[in-house]
Design a protein around this motif. Structure first.
Motif, short mmCIF file in Angstrom:
data_model
loop_
_atom_site.label_atom_id
_atom_site.label_comp_id
_atom_site.label_asym_id
_atom_site.label_seq_id
_atom_site.Cartn_x
_atom_site.Cartn_y
_atom_site.Cartn_z
N ARG A 18 -0.59 13.40 54.28
CA ARG A 18 -1.38 12.83 53.13
C ARG A 18 -1.59 14.36 52.30
N ARG A 19 -1.57 14.44 50.83
CA ARG A 19 -1.29 15.50 50.21
C ARG A 19 -2.14 15.31 48.96
N VAL A 20 -2.37 16.27 48.31
CA VAL A 20 -3.01 16.64 46.84
C VAL A 20 -2.22 16.30 45.66
N VAL A 21 -2.30 15.64 44.98
CA VAL A 21 -1.54 15.44 43.48
C VAL A 21 -2.60 15.72 42.49
N VAL A 22 -2.10 16.75 41.62
CA VAL A 22 -2.78 17.46 40.33
C VAL A 22 -2.46 16.64 39.31
N LEU A 23 -3.22 16.10 38.41
CA LEU A 23 -3.02 15.39 37.46
C LEU A 23 -3.12 16.10 36.21
N PRO A 24 -2.30 15.65 35.05
CA PRO A 24 -2.48 16.23 33.72
C PRO A 24 -3.61 15.82 33.00
N ALA A 25 -4.20 16.56 32.19
CA ALA A 25 -5.27 15.97 31.38
C ALA A 25 -4.86 14.81 30.46
N HIS A 36 -9.12 19.96 45.96
CA HIS A 36 -9.72 19.17 45.16
C HIS A 36 -10.78 19.80 44.21
N ASP A 37 -11.69 20.66 44.94
CA ASP A 37 -12.78 21.20 44.27
C ASP A 37 -12.51 22.29 43.46
N ALA A 38 -11.28 22.91 43.86
CA ALA A 38 -10.69 23.89 42.90
C ALA A 38 -10.15 23.53 41.62
N VAL A 39 -9.43 22.49 41.64
CA VAL A 39 -8.80 21.59 40.54
C VAL A 39 -9.78 21.36 39.63
N ALA A 40 -10.87 20.76 40.36
CA ALA A 40 -12.04 20.09 39.54
C ALA A 40 -12.74 21.36 38.70
N ALA A 41 -12.90 22.43 39.08
CA ALA A 41 -13.31 23.56 38.68
C ALA A 41 -12.44 24.23 37.49
N ALA A 42 -11.20 23.96 37.57
CA ALA A 42 -10.53 24.30 36.56
C ALA A 42 -10.34 23.38 35.37
N GLY A 43 -11.06 22.22 35.65
CA GLY A 43 -10.90 21.07 34.44
C GLY A 43 -10.04 20.24 34.59
N LEU A 44 -9.34 20.03 35.59
CA LEU A 44 -8.39 18.76 35.73
C LEU A 44 -8.93 17.74 37.05
N THR A 45 -8.26 16.86 37.10
CA THR A 45 -8.40 15.92 38.37
C THR A 45 -7.34 15.91 39.15
N SER A 46 -7.59 15.47 40.11
CA SER A 46 -6.51 15.21 41.44
C SER A 46 -6.71 14.04 42.24
N GLU A 47 -5.73 13.57 42.85
CA GLU A 47 -5.99 12.66 43.95
C GLU A 47 -5.06 12.79 45.14
N SER A 48 -5.76 12.19 46.34
CA SER A 48 -4.60 12.19 47.50
C SER A 48 -3.91 10.94 47.65
N GLU A 49 -2.48 11.31 47.99
CA GLU A 49 -1.61 10.21 48.41
C GLU A 49 -1.05 10.36 49.58
N GLY A 50 -0.64 9.18 50.24
CA GLY A 50 0.33 9.17 51.40
C GLY A 50 -0.80 9.04 52.59
#
Length: 200
Positions: free
Chosen positions: A193-200, A174-188
């Motif tokens: 349980r896994r990370v889902v990376v969301l488009p801008a 999550h921290d790495a995705v945020a640093a790259a400028g996108l958001t993410s969430e966890s599901e399951g």
């Protein structure tokens, strides 16, 4: 069931990553300053002092040194304080079997060390234990995974579901995705349980 990257996964005791920061909603504009001051004062009162964290590290080091003596293993113990955690590392010698498959033995050893600190100080510890640099290497690999996933989503414009991870692993991604400028969430649900990376 989802949560955003900003509300990061809570580490469990078994995985060594057990608590994350929370943000509180403010009230009216007029009461905002007072509410913020009260919130910060409450947070400060709960935040471990550096001397307390250093004591945790010393207790943990004593426990681990005794363990090394009993098991006739060679190794050095490094102590540090990072943020609001005591950091203890076992380095040198052949310590790989103290890590185990996917860090399972290390997680168990970390929990035993935290219990030793609790017994000595009377306070629950968030101490982080590393052996032979395994957690440091894992953190680097997960950071690269999160960064690569974010780049893939930027190019495709589609959400990307990653493989199931532990709370400790998800927090790093999550921290790495945020640093790259996108958001993410966890599901399951755990343990899937896994990370889902969301488009801008």
């Amino acid at each position: 069931m989802t949560d955003t990257a900003q509300t990061a996964d809570t580490d469990t005791a078994a995985t060594g990553a057990d608590e994350t920061d929370e943000t509180a909603a403010t009230g009216t504009v007029a009461g905002e300053s007072a509410a913020t001051a009260a919130s910060e004062a409450a947070a400060d009162s709960k935040r471990p002092a550096t001397t307390d964290l250093e004591q945790e590290g010393e207790v943990a080091a004593d426990y681990l040194e005794e363990l090394l003596d009993i098991t006739d293993l060679d190794g050095d113990i490094d102590m540090d304080v990072e943020g609001e955690r005591a950091m203890v590392s076992l380095v040198g010698g052949n310590l790989d079997h103290l890590v185990g498959a996917n860090g399972q033995v290390l997680d168990a050893l970390q929990e035993l060390t935290r219990l030793a600190v609790l017994r000595e100080t009377g306070h629950r510890s968030r101490l982080m234990l590393d052996v032979a640099g395994w957690r440091a290497g894992k953190r680097q690999a997960l950071t690269e995974t999160g960064t690569a996933a974010a780049e893939q989503v930027k190019e495709s414009g589609e959400r990307l579901r990653l493989d199931p991870m532990t709370p400790f692993e998800r927090k790093i991604v999550h921290d790495a995705v945020a640093a790259a400028g996108l958001t993410s969430e966890s599901e399951g649900e755990e343990p899937n349980r896994r990370v889902v990376v969301l488009p801008a």
